[in-house]
Design an enzyme around this catalytic site. Structure first.
Site, PDB file in Angstrom:
ATOM      1  N   HIS B 131       0.814  -1.215   0.000  1.00 28.87           N
ATOM      2  CA  HIS B 131       0.000   0.000   0.000  1.00 28.87           C
ATOM      3  C   HIS B 131       0.845   1.262   0.000  1.00 28.87           C
ATOM      4  O   HIS B 131       2.011   1.249   0.389  1.00 28.87           O
ATOM      5  CB  HIS B 131      -0.871   0.028   1.262  1.00 28.87           C
ATOM      6  CG  HIS B 131      -1.989  -0.964   1.243  1.00 28.87           C
ATOM      7  ND1 HIS B 131      -3.104  -0.812   0.472  1.00 28.87           N
ATOM      8  CD2 HIS B 131      -2.162  -2.133   1.920  1.00 28.87           C
ATOM      9  CE1 HIS B 131      -3.926  -1.835   0.670  1.00 28.87           C
ATOM     10  NE2 HIS B 131      -3.376  -2.656   1.546  1.00 28.87           N
ATOM     11  N   VAL B 254       2.104 -22.559  21.429  1.00 31.14           N
ATOM     12  CA  VAL B 254       2.364 -22.031  22.770  1.00 31.14           C
ATOM     13  C   VAL B 254       1.057 -22.083  23.546  1.00 31.14           C
ATOM     14  O   VAL B 254       0.081 -21.448  23.172  1.00 31.14           O
ATOM     15  CB  VAL B 254       2.887 -20.582  22.693  1.00 31.14           C
ATOM     16  CG1 VAL B 254       2.927 -19.959  24.081  1.00 31.14           C
ATOM     17  CG2 VAL B 254       4.270 -20.558  22.058  1.00 31.14           C
ATOM     18  N   LYS B 337     -17.499  -3.301   2.942  1.00 30.15           N
ATOM     19  CA  LYS B 337     -16.658  -2.664   1.938  1.00 30.15           C
ATOM     20  C   LYS B 337     -16.199  -3.745   0.979  1.00 30.15           C
ATOM     21  O   LYS B 337     -16.030  -4.896   1.359  1.00 30.15           O
ATOM     22  CB  LYS B 337     -15.503  -1.923   2.580  1.00 30.15           C
ATOM     23  CG  LYS B 337     -14.426  -2.801   3.185  1.00 30.15           C
ATOM     24  CD  LYS B 337     -13.232  -1.951   3.589  1.00 30.15           C
ATOM     25  CE  LYS B 337     -12.012  -2.844   3.701  1.00 30.15           C
ATOM     26  NZ  LYS B 337     -10.790  -2.143   3.955  1.00 30.15           N
ATOM     27  N   ARG B 398      -8.614 -10.530   9.698  1.00 27.78           N
ATOM     28  CA  ARG B 398      -7.779  -9.410  10.134  1.00 27.78           C
ATOM     29  C   ARG B 398      -7.744  -9.370  11.663  1.00 27.78           C
ATOM     30  O   ARG B 398      -8.651  -9.880  12.313  1.00 27.78           O
ATOM     31  CB  ARG B 398      -8.358  -8.093   9.631  1.00 27.78           C
ATOM     32  CG  ARG B 398      -8.566  -8.026   8.117  1.00 27.78           C
ATOM     33  CD  ARG B 398      -9.343  -6.770   7.784  1.00 27.78           C
ATOM     34  NE  ARG B 398      -9.665  -6.623   6.366  1.00 27.78           N
ATOM     35  CZ  ARG B 398     -10.736  -7.159   5.773  1.00 27.78           C
ATOM     36  NH1 ARG B 398     -11.569  -7.908   6.453  1.00 27.78           N
ATOM     37  NH2 ARG B 398     -10.967  -6.941   4.496  1.00 27.78           N
ATOM     38  N   ILE B 423      -1.911  -6.060  14.164  1.00 30.18           N
ATOM     39  CA  ILE B 423      -1.272  -5.885  12.852  1.00 30.18           C
ATOM     40  C   ILE B 423      -2.272  -6.224  11.748  1.00 30.18           C
ATOM     41  O   ILE B 423      -2.231  -7.294  11.154  1.00 30.18           O
ATOM     42  CB  ILE B 423       0.020  -6.729  12.729  1.00 30.18           C
ATOM     43  CG1 ILE B 423       0.923  -6.515  13.956  1.00 30.18           C
ATOM     44  CG2 ILE B 423       0.761  -6.372  11.444  1.00 30.18           C
ATOM     45  CD1 ILE B 423       1.441  -5.110  14.145  1.00 30.18           C
ATOM     46  N   SER B 425      -4.302  -4.692   8.159  1.00 28.24           N
ATOM     47  CA  SER B 425      -3.818  -4.017   6.964  1.00 28.24           C
ATOM     48  C   SER B 425      -3.445  -2.583   7.321  1.00 28.24           C
ATOM     49  O   SER B 425      -4.166  -1.953   8.091  1.00 28.24           O
ATOM     50  CB  SER B 425      -4.920  -4.022   5.906  1.00 28.24           C
ATOM     51  OG  SER B 425      -4.414  -3.503   4.712  1.00 28.24           O
ATOM     52  N   CYS B 493      -0.974 -26.278 -15.806  1.00 30.62           N
ATOM     53  CA  CYS B 493      -1.556 -24.928 -15.835  1.00 30.62           C
ATOM     54  C   CYS B 493      -0.494 -23.871 -15.549  1.00 30.62           C
ATOM     55  O   CYS B 493      -0.459 -22.836 -16.174  1.00 30.62           O
ATOM     56  CB  CYS B 493      -2.672 -24.800 -14.809  1.00 30.62           C
ATOM     57  SG  CYS B 493      -3.973 -26.018 -14.979  1.00 30.62           S
ATOM     58  N   CYS B 533      -2.324 -32.580 -11.301  1.00 33.78           N
ATOM     59  CA  CYS B 533      -0.970 -32.738 -10.786  1.00 33.78           C
ATOM     60  C   CYS B 533      -0.929 -33.231  -9.347  1.00 33.78           C
ATOM     61  O   CYS B 533       0.102 -33.721  -8.906  1.00 33.78           O
ATOM     62  CB  CYS B 533      -0.183 -31.437 -10.931  1.00 33.78           C
ATOM     63  SG  CYS B 533      -0.860 -30.081  -9.977  1.00 33.78           S
TER      64      CYS B 533
HETATM   65  C1  LIG Z   1      -8.371 -10.263   3.604  1.00 35.37           C
HETATM   66  C2  LIG Z   1      -7.149  -9.490   4.002  1.00 35.37           C
HETATM   67  C3  LIG Z   1      -6.509  -8.676   3.066  1.00 35.37           C
HETATM   68  C4  LIG Z   1      -5.367  -7.946   3.426  1.00 35.37           C
HETATM   69  N1  LIG Z   1      -4.718  -7.249   2.457  1.00 35.37           N
HETATM   70  C5  LIG Z   1      -3.536  -6.615   2.765  1.00 35.37           C
HETATM   71  C6  LIG Z   1      -2.796  -5.948   1.759  1.00 35.37           C
HETATM   72  O1  LIG Z   1      -3.161  -5.967   0.587  1.00 35.37           O
HETATM   73  N2  LIG Z   1      -1.665  -5.289   2.120  1.00 35.37           N
HETATM   74  C7  LIG Z   1      -1.221  -5.270   3.403  1.00 35.37           C
HETATM   75  O2  LIG Z   1      -0.209  -4.636   3.659  1.00 35.37           O
HETATM   76  N3  LIG Z   1      -1.874  -5.937   4.370  1.00 35.37           N
HETATM   77  C8  LIG Z   1      -3.020  -6.615   4.080  1.00 35.37           C
HETATM   78  N4  LIG Z   1      -3.698  -7.306   5.053  1.00 35.37           N
HETATM   79  C9  LIG Z   1      -3.122  -7.337   6.382  1.00 35.37           C
HETATM   80  C10 LIG Z   1      -1.999  -8.360   6.517  1.00 35.37           C
HETATM   81  O3  LIG Z   1      -2.373  -9.566   5.925  1.00 35.37           O
HETATM   82  C11 LIG Z   1      -1.693  -8.588   7.972  1.00 35.37           C
HETATM   83  O4  LIG Z   1      -1.444  -7.352   8.556  1.00 35.37           O
HETATM   84  C12 LIG Z   1      -0.474  -9.462   8.209  1.00 35.37           C
HETATM   85  O5  LIG Z   1      -0.490 -10.615   7.420  1.00 35.37           O
HETATM   86  C13 LIG Z   1      -0.400  -9.843   9.651  1.00 35.37           C
HETATM   87  O6  LIG Z   1       0.700 -10.662   9.846  1.00 35.37           O
HETATM   88  P1  LIG Z   1       1.015 -11.271  11.258  1.00 35.37           P
HETATM   89  O7  LIG Z   1       2.292 -11.986  11.119  1.00 35.37           O
HETATM   90  O8  LIG Z   1       0.921 -10.214  12.278  1.00 35.37           O
HETATM   91  O9  LIG Z   1      -0.175 -12.271  11.553  1.00 35.37           O
HETATM   92  P2  LIG Z   1      -0.461 -13.737  10.990  1.00 35.37           P
HETATM   93  O10 LIG Z   1       0.000 -13.866   9.608  1.00 35.37           O
HETATM   94  O11 LIG Z   1      -1.877 -14.016  11.276  1.00 35.37           O
HETATM   95  O12 LIG Z   1       0.467 -14.663  11.867  1.00 35.37           O
HETATM   96  C14 LIG Z   1       0.202 -14.981  13.174  1.00 35.37           C
HETATM   97  C15 LIG Z   1       0.739 -16.380  13.404  1.00 35.37           C
HETATM   98  O13 LIG Z   1       0.778 -16.673  14.785  1.00 35.37           O
HETATM   99  C16 LIG Z   1       0.540 -18.034  14.973  1.00 35.37           C
HETATM  100  N5  LIG Z   1       0.110 -18.235  16.346  1.00 35.37           N
HETATM  101  C17 LIG Z   1      -0.894 -17.610  16.983  1.00 35.37           C
HETATM  102  N6  LIG Z   1      -0.990 -18.042  18.245  1.00 35.37           N
HETATM  103  C18 LIG Z   1      -0.029 -18.968  18.429  1.00 35.37           C
HETATM  104  C19 LIG Z   1       0.362 -19.768  19.528  1.00 35.37           C
HETATM  105  N7  LIG Z   1      -0.258 -19.696  20.698  1.00 35.37           N
HETATM  106  N8  LIG Z   1       1.383 -20.637  19.349  1.00 35.37           N
HETATM  107  C20 LIG Z   1       2.010 -20.718  18.154  1.00 35.37           C
HETATM  108  N9  LIG Z   1       1.685 -19.968  17.097  1.00 35.37           N
HETATM  109  C21 LIG Z   1       0.671 -19.103  17.219  1.00 35.37           C
HETATM  110  C22 LIG Z   1      -0.528 -18.333  13.965  1.00 35.37           C
HETATM  111  O14 LIG Z   1      -0.552 -19.709  13.639  1.00 35.37           O
HETATM  112  C23 LIG Z   1      -0.124 -17.458  12.787  1.00 35.37           C
HETATM  113  O15 LIG Z   1       0.621 -18.154  11.817  1.00 35.37           O
HETATM  114  C24 LIG Z   1      -4.854  -8.019   4.732  1.00 35.37           C
HETATM  115  C25 LIG Z   1      -5.489  -8.850   5.662  1.00 35.37           C
HETATM  116  C26 LIG Z   1      -6.613  -9.591   5.308  1.00 35.37           C
HETATM  117  C27 LIG Z   1      -7.239 -10.512   6.307  1.00 35.37           C
END
Ligand SMILES: Cc1cc2nc3c(=O)[nH]c(=O)nc-3n(C[C@H](O)[C@H](O)[C@H](O)COP(=O)(O)OP(=O)(O)OC[C@H]3O[C@@H](n4cnc5c(N)ncnc54)[C@H](O)[C@@H]3O)c2cc1C
Ligand SMILES: Cc1cc2nc3c(=O)[nH]c(=O)nc-3n(C[C@H](O)[C@H](O)[C@H](O)COP(=O)(O)OP(=O)(O)OC[C@H]3O[C@@H](n4cnc5c(N)ncnc54)[C@H](O)[C@@H]3O)c2cc1C
Lengths: 422, 573
Positions: B131, B254, B337, B398, B423, B425, B493, B533
């Protein structure tokens, strides 16, 4: 660079026949297959019922196709296995194909191409199935491959969506392997597979067929745990309140085949919106000079015997191909037909035996196929019944039909007059 | 807002069923409600946007049972007794970016994730859009880091060998008010630091993308907007951290912590107890649960679901970048949205997402309503894309706080935890940037009790798995001559070879599942969705890993594909 008169892409039954007939017509022929062995989808169709029309025998898929494979290896046809066509280029007098295989990237020149690339299966997402995305959702062909070629048991208790032939055959196959098939669900009000398969695969094994019913959602996080089925109305919309949850560990989809025509599209071939295969003339040549199509990539067939026959015609036409001025008459269908192949008649060819394939749009008993030329009745053909799942073949003599460049040959199905029972 | 005022408002709306209290700079909302929408409403009423005084949702929700966290079925002692300097909880983009930044130091690093692969939650289920931040105003963490993060993408992606393209975001409007748009652009550019903000005339808009619907009056352009594959980037970050000495343990959940006197001593998992000096909370939608285990729960996460559709590559030609149309629809239901249309890095189109509040943190179900909402909206921008072009769809959840900003700070009640929470978007965009600052904060915390030295052999470069279909034919030929497996096409594909699949299985973080291979090299991502595949991929995994085909999983530990051999299947095919 190696040079060929005819290159056949795809080594299933249509490709084998195309290559054999091109070779018989003295064309230098190359047969390209992506997989490690020839045979196409028939490699995994271990049930019988193949070859009744062509050989007058009931063969299994591998038995049927082995006859053609053996014949191919007895000729001078170059066979290139585990070979993928990655890029195509059109030149003035033919095509350059860039091939990928274990030896690297090679390029061949060919005067003509016969596309015999078969089809792929429609997936869960393409029929709007929602819910989670667990393991245990298979297309019928994928399940057939895993069970028959990998010896893996994919289910103990399953639901089959779609009454296409592959689904019906898998219902029987999985039952024989000890799985419980809870039922075959079909969104339409009539089955879409061959009647003989309904009898032999479902009725003989007491597997229920639920018409006007579809699967709406799947449940289960890691492995499928249940599916939700629901009744639909005439417009195929779900009737609220008819939902039912059926516990099972797999959902097997037999919801339609889509001709594979990515190579054709790359080469600029126009696809027909009804068949989803190339638009061809009566030599099965597409609207790109020198490119022919046959078998399931042309239109989805229900019997392999027709596929072989069609492949042979296309292969021969490709071998005999010469560039020339052509004149065409058009073919049109009204809404009573699902599709027709070919979509054009090349008036510069022999018109005494024009092969055509069509499907009706709906089931009609005591049907009459009316063929008109420029609005004037040309011919009628009577059928006890026409059904969308059963492809019909026609051979027409159009040599004395007085066709000219602007002629339109139209096809329609009507119910025989005076009949009140149908 | 004053507590008194909040309670007055809550009283008015909920007639005494909920109330708020303030303690240690935390607003606790308590009471009982049976509608989740009401829970969200109450907490939102108590919260102030971007405030550091967070709302903690203690309302008893009686409308449904909130499902328990899904945990891996594995139980062993593989990690028992392990002592590490830093334990990162969460293998999404947040966790792996911090892990890689920390691997620039000589530290014992461990990242755990409960799933069978990285990027299983938010980081694998988003739009992959980098973004520009034009929808954010100044003065919050999202705004600060979206700008810094966006600027880093070219360098980071080239180091990690991940394709990234600045395709630009442009959109038209159906409104007549040219002045309002011009003013918006002026303010964004000159007061909010969105340097690439541009006004577009209709003529220029159609020059950029002639396939947009006719009738758009004028619009905006942000040329810094890019696209990336979010799961490929997450995996690449993780692999690069491993190359530099970090460890990643998957299927590791955890479940609790032992906290004494404001310090976490021990972290309990299904694979044994871990003893970290500092814990990093990067648990996405579970960040609140992790904070609770650490006895440092000062915020709440309210999950918000979004569903995206992906269409066939054949539709890629219709939209070249990122687009959406702005229009005012007084009848549009709240919370729906419809996102935008995005030309993905792999040349498909992605449509969505919608936005629906949910109490289910990891329900990735899709629903037809979501697809309809998105298509109804997006067909106003480009009506050439049809639902029949869809090859797949997916849902992501999210992880916003009620204040709707990131939380990037050291624990409040606990000294040795760093929270990277809320964390949402643009988290994917921002992560590379905030990871640098959060790694620095972590190192400073460690320095309070130990000496920390720089890892002088840190190598930022990760060699990607070659993508043969994109190579010039001569180079592809040379690669195949070196390794003939690159010449065997498995996925028709996406044109993926056996060699690329084997490479994926031999990468620094091997995930020998069908989904693991799919995320790394794409067989099954195309229009047949693995119809052809998948059986072959199973075979290659079996051969490469030396496990029977019947034991190859789709993804998680319980996602088995078969129930063993068929009756005649012992005779191996
Ligand atoms: C539909 C959608 C569209 C989006 N589009 C965009 C975009 O275009 N651009 C952008 O910048 N952002 C976008 N975002 C936001 C972005 O995807 C997130 O901000 C980002 O992926 C968050 O990453 P994270 O590592 O914080 O969380 P996550 O990727 O959710 O990772 C958290 C991890 O913690 C692990 N976990 C949780 N609890 C435990 C536990 N107790 N023990 C072990 N493991 C655990 C989970 O398994 C998970 O893998 C979008 C989000 C959504 C949902
Ligand atoms: C699962 C299934 C079950 C069936 N059951 C029956 C039955 O019981 N009875 C009956 O009569 N008919 C049955 N049919 C129908 C009949 O067998 C098919 O119509 C027939 O196999 C189609 O032949 P084909 O040559 O057109 O395609 P295929 O047999 O699919 O062959 C196409 C070949 O082309 C190759 N190919 C594709 N793309 C490329 C490329 N780019 N480069 C190189 N090679 C390529 C493929 O690998 C494949 O080998 C069944 C069909 C299917 C799919």
């Amino acid at each position: 660079m190696l040079k060929y008169d005819v290159t056949v892409i795809g080594g299933g039954p249509s490709g084998l026949s195309a290559a054999l007939s091109a070779d018989r017509a003295n064309a230098k022929t190359l047969l390209i297959e992506r997989e490690a062995s020839l045979g196409g989808i028939l490699k995994q169709c271990i049930h019988d019922g193949f070859g009744l029309l062509r050989f007058g025998e009931k063969l299994s898929g591998p038995e049927y196709v082995y006859r053609d494979i053996k014949a191919v290896y007895e000729t001078d046809i170059d066979v290139s296995l585990l070979t993928f066509v990655t890029k195509t280029e059109k030149t003035d007098d033919g095509f350059i194909l860039h091939l990928v295989n274990r030896d690297g990237v090679t390029s061949v020149f060919t005067k003509t191409i016969v596309l015999c690339t078969g089809c792929r299966e429609r997936t869960a997402k393409q029929v709007k199935i929602h819910g989670t995305r667990p393991a245990g959702v298979f297309t019928a062909g994928q399940a057939q491959n895993l069970v028959n070629l990998h010896g893996l048991m994919v289910t103990k208790k399953c639901v089959i969506l779609g009454s296409g032939d592959i689904g019906l055959i898998m219902a029987r196959r999985l039952t024989l392997e000890g799985a419980e098939v809870m039922g075959v669900y079909e969104i339409k009000s009539e089955p879409s597979g061959l009647s003989r398969n309904i009898a032999q695969c479902l009725n003989d094994f007491d597997i229920p067929l639920h018409l006007s019913t579809t699967v709406k959602r799947v449940y289960g996080h890691d492995r499928l745990e249940a599916v939700e089925v629901a009744k639909v109305d005439e417009k195929m919309n779900i009737i609220p309140g008819t939902e039912e949850i059926i516990p099972c560990d797999a959902l097997i989809l037999s919801v339609g085949l889509i001709p594979e025509n990515e190579i054709a599209e790359d080469l600029g071939v126009t696809l027909d919106r009804f068949t989803k295969g190339p638009h061809t003339d009566n030599s099965f040549m597409t609207d790109v000079e020198g490119i022919f199509a046959a078998g399931n990539c042309l239109h989805v067939n229900d019997l392999v015997d027709y596929v072989s026959e069609n492949g042979a015609l296309a292969g021969k036409a490709a071998a005999e191909y010469v560039k020339k001025e052509r004149k065409y008459a058009k073919i049109t269908i009204d809404r009573t037909l699902g599709y027709i192949v070919p979509q054009e008649i090349d008036l510069t060819t022999d018109l005494s035996k024009v092969e055509m394939y069509f499907r009706s749009f709906s089931t009609v008993k005591n049907a009459v196929l009316e063929i008109k030329i420029d609005g004037n009745p040309f011919m009628e053909k009577k059928y006890m019944v026409v059904r969308p799942p059963e492809m019909e073949k026609l051979v027409l003599d159009l040599s004395s039909a007085g066709l000219t460049e602007n002629s339109v040959i139209s096809f329609g199905i009507v119910k025989k007059e005076g009949d009140i029972n149908g | 807002m004053q507590l008194k005022k909040i309670n007055e408002n809550l009283e008015k709306e909920f007639a005494g069923r909920v109330s708020a209290s303030l303690e240690d700079n935390i607003i606790h909302v308590t009471g009982e409600l049976d509608s989740w929408d009401d829970v969200i409403k109450a907490c939102t009423m108590a919260s102030e946007r971007y405030s550091k005084t967070h709302v903690v949702n203690d309302i008893r929700f009686t409308g449904a049972e909130i499902p328990e966290t899904r945990v891996p079925s594995l139980n062993d002692k593989a990690l028992d007794g392990k002592q590490v300097d830093v334990l990162v909880i969460g293998g999404g983009i947040t966790g792996v970016t911090v892990l890689r930044e920390l691997s620039k130091w000589n530290l014992k690093l461990l990242l755990v994730d409960k799933e069978a692969d990285l990027a299983y939650h938010g980081s694998g289920r988003n739009d992959g859009q980098v973004h520009c931040g034009y929808d954010l105003s100044k003065g919050n963490l999202k705004h600060e880091y979206v700008l810094k993060g966006n600027a880093m993408y070219d360098k980071v992606c080239s180091e990690l060998g991940i394709p990234f393209k600045r395709v630009g975001q442009y959109g038209g409007t159906l409104s007549d008010s040219r002045l309002a748009i011009k003013l918006f652009c002026f303010v964004k550019k000159h007061f909010h630091g969105i340097k690439d903000m541009e006004y577009l005339s209709a003529k220029r808009l159609y020059e950029i993308d002639p396939n947009l619907n006719p009738g758009l009056k004028f619009g905006t352009l942000n040329s810094s907007v890019g696209v990336v594959s979010p799961y490929e980037l997450t995996i690449a970050y993780g692999e690069n951290a491993i190359m530099n000495g970090a460890e990643i343990s998957l299927n590791t959940y955890v479940k609790d912590m032992e906290v004494f006197d404001g310090v976490i001593n021990k972290v309990m998992t299904n694979r044994g107890d871990i003893y970290p000096k500092v814990v990093i909370n990067a648990a996405g939608v579970f960040a609140e649960d992790v904070a609770k285990m650490a006895e440092d729960r000062f915020f709440s996460i309210h999950p918000r679901r979004g569903t995206n559709s992906i269409t066939d590559k054949k539709t890629g030609k219709y939209v070249k970048g990122v687009t959406s149309v702005k229009y005012h629809d007084p009848n549009a239901p709240k919370n729906t949205k419809g996102g935008g249309i995005i030309h993905t890095i792999h040349d498909n189109l992605l449509l969505g997402p919608d936005a629906v509040e949910t109490y289910e943190k990891e329900n990735f179900e899709t629903r037809q309503e979501s697809i309809n909402v998105v298509f109804n909206k997006q067909e106003k921008a480009c009506d050439k894309i049809k639902q029949s072009d869809i090859i797949t769809y997916f849902t992501g959840v999210r992880a916003p706080t009620f204040e709707e900003d990131f939380i990037l700070e050291r624990g409040r009640a606990v000294k040795n935890i760093v929270h990277l929470a809320g964390i949402q978007s643009p988290g994917l965009t921002a992560a590379p940037a905030f990871a640098i600052d959060m790694a620095e904060l972590t190192v400073n915390i460690l320095k309070e009790t130990m000496e920390v030295t720089e890892n002088t052999s840190f190598n930022p470069v990760r060699k990607p798995i070659p993508c043969l279909k994109d190579m010039p034919l001569a180079e592809r030929d040379r690669m195949i001559k070196e390794n003939p497996d690159y010449g065997i096409i498995v996925c028709r594909c996406e044109e993926i070879s056996k060699g690329e699949i084997i490479d994926a299985l031999k990468s620094p973080l091997t995930v020998p599942t069908v989904d693991g291979v799919k995320k790394r090299v794409r067989p099954g991502m195309g229009r047949c969705q693995g119809g052809f595949c998948m059986p072959q991929v199973i075979k290659i995994i079996s051969e490469t890993m030396g496990i029977p085909e019947a034991e190859v999983l789709k993804g998680n530990t319980e996602a088995f594909i078969s129930f063993g051999k068929t009756k005649g299947g012992e005779i191996d095919a």
